[in-house]
Motif scaffolding. Structure first.
Motif, PDB file in Angstrom:
ATOM      1  N   ILE A 106       4.205 -10.725 -43.664  1.00  0.00           N
ATOM      2  CA  ILE A 106       4.578  -9.445 -43.044  1.00  0.00           C
ATOM      3  C   ILE A 106       3.836  -8.296 -43.708  1.00  0.00           C
ATOM      4  N   GLU A 107       3.875  -8.264 -45.046  1.00  0.00           N
ATOM      5  CA  GLU A 107       3.227  -7.167 -45.759  1.00  0.00           C
ATOM      6  C   GLU A 107       1.714  -7.222 -45.593  1.00  0.00           C
ATOM      7  N   ALA A 108       1.133  -8.415 -45.740  1.00  0.00           N
ATOM      8  CA  ALA A 108      -0.321  -8.545 -45.642  1.00  0.00           C
ATOM      9  C   ALA A 108      -0.814  -8.155 -44.254  1.00  0.00           C
ATOM     10  N   GLN A 109      -0.073  -8.538 -43.218  1.00  0.00           N
ATOM     11  CA  GLN A 109      -0.479  -8.170 -41.858  1.00  0.00           C
ATOM     12  C   GLN A 109      -0.407  -6.655 -41.661  1.00  0.00           C
ATOM     13  N   GLY A 110       0.623  -6.036 -42.224  1.00  0.00           N
ATOM     14  CA  GLY A 110       0.723  -4.581 -42.118  1.00  0.00           C
ATOM     15  C   GLY A 110      -0.443  -3.884 -42.791  1.00  0.00           C
ATOM     16  N   LEU A 111      -0.855  -4.400 -43.960  1.00  0.00           N
ATOM     17  CA  LEU A 111      -1.992  -3.809 -44.660  1.00  0.00           C
ATOM     18  C   LEU A 111      -3.277  -4.038 -43.876  1.00  0.00           C
ATOM     19  N   ALA A 112      -3.456  -5.250 -43.344  1.00  0.00           N
ATOM     20  CA  ALA A 112      -4.655  -5.548 -42.551  1.00  0.00           C
ATOM     21  C   ALA A 112      -4.729  -4.649 -41.324  1.00  0.00           C
ATOM     22  N   ASP A 113      -3.621  -4.485 -40.634  1.00  0.00           N
ATOM     23  CA  ASP A 113      -3.603  -3.624 -39.447  1.00  0.00           C
ATOM     24  C   ASP A 113      -3.940  -2.181 -39.812  1.00  0.00           C
ATOM     25  N   ALA A 114      -3.429  -1.728 -40.947  1.00  0.00           N
ATOM     26  CA  ALA A 114      -3.696  -0.352 -41.373  1.00  0.00           C
ATOM     27  C   ALA A 114      -5.182  -0.136 -41.635  1.00  0.00           C
ATOM     28  N   ILE A 115      -5.807  -1.063 -42.354  1.00  0.00           N
ATOM     29  CA  ILE A 115      -7.224  -0.916 -42.685  1.00  0.00           C
ATOM     30  C   ILE A 115      -8.088  -1.034 -41.431  1.00  0.00           C
ATOM     31  N   ARG A 116      -7.736  -1.972 -40.558  1.00  0.00           N
ATOM     32  CA  ARG A 116      -8.498  -2.121 -39.315  1.00  0.00           C
ATOM     33  C   ARG A 116      -8.390  -0.877 -38.432  1.00  0.00           C
ATOM     34  N   SER A 117      -7.285  -0.163 -38.550  1.00  0.00           N
ATOM     35  CA  SER A 117      -7.083   1.020 -37.703  1.00  0.00           C
ATOM     36  C   SER A 117      -7.938   2.201 -38.126  1.00  0.00           C
ATOM     37  N   ALA A 118      -8.640   2.076 -39.253  1.00  0.00           N
ATOM     38  CA  ALA A 118      -9.400   3.201 -39.799  1.00  0.00           C
ATOM     39  C   ALA A 118     -10.850   2.793 -40.054  1.00  0.00           C
ATOM     40  N   PRO A 119     -11.620   2.511 -38.994  1.00  0.00           N
ATOM     41  CA  PRO A 119     -13.022   2.122 -39.194  1.00  0.00           C
ATOM     42  C   PRO A 119     -13.875   3.250 -39.754  1.00  0.00           C
ATOM     43  N   ASP A 120     -13.334   4.472 -39.760  1.00  0.00           N
ATOM     44  CA  ASP A 120     -14.051   5.630 -40.290  1.00  0.00           C
ATOM     45  C   ASP A 120     -13.771   5.873 -41.770  1.00  0.00           C
ATOM     46  N   ILE A 121     -13.057   4.952 -42.422  1.00  0.00           N
ATOM     47  CA  ILE A 121     -12.778   5.031 -43.866  1.00  0.00           C
ATOM     48  C   ILE A 121     -13.325   3.773 -44.529  1.00  0.00           C
ATOM     49  N   LEU A 122     -14.012   3.934 -45.659  1.00  0.00           N
ATOM     50  CA  LEU A 122     -14.454   2.797 -46.461  1.00  0.00           C
ATOM     51  C   LEU A 122     -13.386   2.511 -47.512  1.00  0.00           C
ATOM     52  N   PHE A 123     -12.787   1.332 -47.465  1.00  0.00           N
ATOM     53  CA  PHE A 123     -11.759   0.925 -48.417  1.00  0.00           C
ATOM     54  C   PHE A 123     -12.428   0.096 -49.513  1.00  0.00           C
ATOM     55  N   VAL A 124     -12.418   0.602 -50.731  1.00  0.00           N
ATOM     56  CA  VAL A 124     -13.064  -0.063 -51.863  1.00  0.00           C
ATOM     57  C   VAL A 124     -11.964  -0.681 -52.721  1.00  0.00           C
TER      58      VAL A 124
END
Length: 635
Positions: A473-491
């Motif tokens: 549940i938590e990992a999917q929420g984090l994945a969805d959040a990062i995928r929703s922001a293609p204009d941000i580089l997550f390092v």
């Protein structure tokens, strides 16, 4: 790192599977089964009473052997860890031929030069001393061990072993029954109290601690003397490749402000005047004046350890911690400096405490230091991100981990609060124009879920299933959040467990997304650190050893970790954007990876200077995606 996780099915089932040639496939950590070993009573007693631990250790050894026989494990780091553990299990039963055998196997699976050359160094020296016929506990044995250990140390190249030797002087000096009792007994006592059993990791930690206390603490003088002799005969300046790769921006540069999210435990915004993101429509406090759903979001937003929204930029101490907070922080700094090999007054005070303190006192320190880590971490990261960059505007995006001991029981409500909270925080970042997010943390099924369920007495089978469900549940929420922001580089930090982030399933480090960069840690010479996680999910490496930065209040401290390597990459990314704000995330990512240079262990080393040099002559087009990327052009 001695070990992270092992597990096994019942010995009979695994043996049968091996005999039939139908070894169970293992794609990741979740495929390894779990075990619990019945025990009720004082966990600290096990460290000083090997006779009580011996039968538990014997069962753990049988389970490890069964795992190797019954499971098709291909991950080299896991196999290395398992044979390391079997080596310590051989030490506790004084089976020195088996010690040699397991150390050789573990070294055979090691990828880092340090592990290949020095893994099991002290157990092998102990076995050599036993082979002389000297009796452990006698002066003759101590002399034989000193000769064997020194003889094993001296051939090790400084470039490989120098950092470890420096650290060992401080670490060995602090070792003792009180130290290990305080470290491990308090951590695992809730398992014994709540469920009447200890899990795999608890037993292996206790075996390790028991062997250290029984066999090596009496040889502390010889260990420290040999390490000091190695330092005296080998110490030499290491090349510092980072100074030549550094970029410093100044007032003469034509810069565009760049908003960077410090997605961490919060940071002391007062330490960075002019470099902190500011929301002019809000005021500090618990009221939501701008109507965006976040109260007090002057410099950012945050979630507490239960996933609930909070307005404070730093985690508050409990009443017990607040009563003596300054002394706790000084001791924590001293403990860090001991681990870094620094001979400072704080390190000396910490060593005296660990040498003379009781199990209860040291246990309280380790409990409370979990809070210090959450309070300190984000500020140290922010100091690295801000270095040499007047254009950076850092946003505090807080995410705290459970730090209480014993921990609260994970629940679906908490997992869903995190999952939603991640998406809400990323939405806030996007609305504020964040270009880069620093994520010096990982979440995995073991640490955040199984360990906490075990501490609350949940039995192994139920624990494994519940942990998998909640983590998903938590990992999917984090994945969805990062995928929703293609204009941000997550390092993202790779992790500090000397294993494979992909096999462990640690997120966000294991995410294979076009807007994610995963960072390993190397030293000043570009050699991978002993602790850094590697594996196929790692994209780049940066300096993560003895990195100096700030802690809340402004005190300077040096510490190590992939948490420190990650902001070095973010620092470079933010500077590139300040000079060329039109860069897309694909271009920025490609620029960082394409200009990185090959390093030891297959890592690629950050080169901010080379990346900046590509921009300043400009305006040559930058390819949308790098050949070194993990993504195809169609993604």
């Amino acid at each position: 790192m001695r070990h992270r996780w092992i597990g096994a099915t019942a010995l009979a089932c695994a043996a049968a599977a091996g005999a039939q040639g139908t070894r169970k496939p293992v794609a990741g950590i979740a495929d390894l089964p779990r075990h619990a070993y019945p025990y009720r009573g004082d966990v600290a007693l096990l460290i000083t009473r090997p006779d009580l631990l011996d039968p538990i250790a014997a069962t753990a050894r049988a389970d490890l052997d069964a795992t190797l026989a019954g499971y098709a494990i291909t991950d080299r780091t896991t196999l290395r860890e398992m044979h390391e553990n079997l080596g310590w299990l051989a030490m506790i039963r004084r089976d020195y031929p088996d010690v040699r055998r397991e150390v050789a196997l573990a070294r055979g699976y090691a990828d880092k030069p340090l592990d290949r050359l020095s893994l099991g160094l002290t157990p092998l020296a102990y076995a050599d001393a036993v082979a002389t016929g000297a009796v452990p506990g006698t002066p003759a044995f101590a002399a034989a061990f000193a000769r064997a250990y020194a003889a094993a140390l001296q051939p090790l190249p400084w470039s490989v072993y120098g950092d470890r030797a420096t650290q060992n002087v401080g670490r060995d000096g602090a070792a003792g029954a009180g130290f290990f009792g305080g470290l491990f007994a308090r951590r695992y006592q809730p398992q014994a109290d709540g469920g009447g059993a200890l899990d795999d990791e608890a037993v292996l930690d206790l075996v390790f601690a028991t062997v250290i206390v029984r066999d090596f603490v009496p040889l502390k003088t010889q260990l420290v003397a040999a390490d000091r002799a190695y330092l005296a005969s080998h110490r030499a300046p290491k090349p510092d490749l980072w100074a030549a790769r550094e970029v410093t921006l100044g007032a003469a540069d034509r810069l565009t402000p760049v908003t960077v999210a410090i997605w961490d435990g919060g940071f002391d915004t007062a330490l960075f005047p002019g470099r902190v993101w500011f929301n002019p429509r809000e005021q500090a406090g618990t009221r939501d004046l701008d109507g965006d759903g976040w109260a007090g979001d002057v410099h950012g937003v945050g979630l507490d350890e239960n996933g609930a929204r909070v307005a404070d930029e730093l985690i508050a101490p409990s009443p017990a911690i607040a009563a003596d907070q300054a002394a706790l922080i000084d001791r924590w700094v001293g403990f860090e400096e001991l681990g870094e090999g620094d001979a400072t007054p704080a390190a000396e005070r910490a060593q005296a405490f660990f040498t003379t303190g009781s199990v209860a006192e040291i246990g309280t320190f380790f409990d409370q230091s979990r809070w210090v880590g959450g309070w300190f971490h984000g500020t140290h990261v922010a100091g690295i991100v801000a270095r040499g960059d007047p254009a950076v505007r850092m946003m505090a995006v807080r995410r705290n981990f459970e730090w209480h001991q014993p921990p609260r029981r994970p629940t679906e409500a908490i997992a869903r609060a995190y999952a939603q909270g991640y998406q809400d925080e990323v939405a806030f970042m996007r609305a504020a124009g964040v270009r880069v997010a620093n994520m010096s943390w990982t979440v995995d099924i073991k640490t955040e879920y199984e360990d906490q369920l075990a501490a609350n007495g949940v039995p192994p089978a139920e624990r494994a299933a519940e942990a998998a469900r909640l983590f998903a549940i938590e990992a999917q929420g984090l994945a969805d959040a990062i995928r929703s922001a293609p204009d941000i580089l997550f390092v993202c930090a790779a992790g500090n467990s000397n294993n494979s982030a992909a096999f462990q399933g640690s997120v966000p480090a294991a995410f294979d997304f076009p807007n994610v960069v995963t960072v390993a840690a190397v030293g000043q010479d570009g050699v991978p650190t002993s602790f850094t996680t590697l594996g196929p999910s790692v994209d780049i490496a940066a300096n993560g050893f003895r990195v100096e930065s700030l802690m809340p209040g402004g005190r300077h401290v040096r510490t190590s970790g992939t948490s420190m390597a990650t902001p070095n990459v973010v620092n470079a990314a933010a500077k590139l954007l300040a000079v060329r704000p039109s860069l897309t995330i694909a271009q920025l990512r490609a620029l960082l990876l394409d200009t990185a240079t090959p390093g030891d262990g297959g890592v690629r080393l950050l080169n901010a200077q080379a990346a900046m040099a590509r921009l300043r002559p400009a305006p040559a087009p930058i390819p949308a995606l790098s050949s070194t990327s993990r993504h195809s052009a169609g993604e």
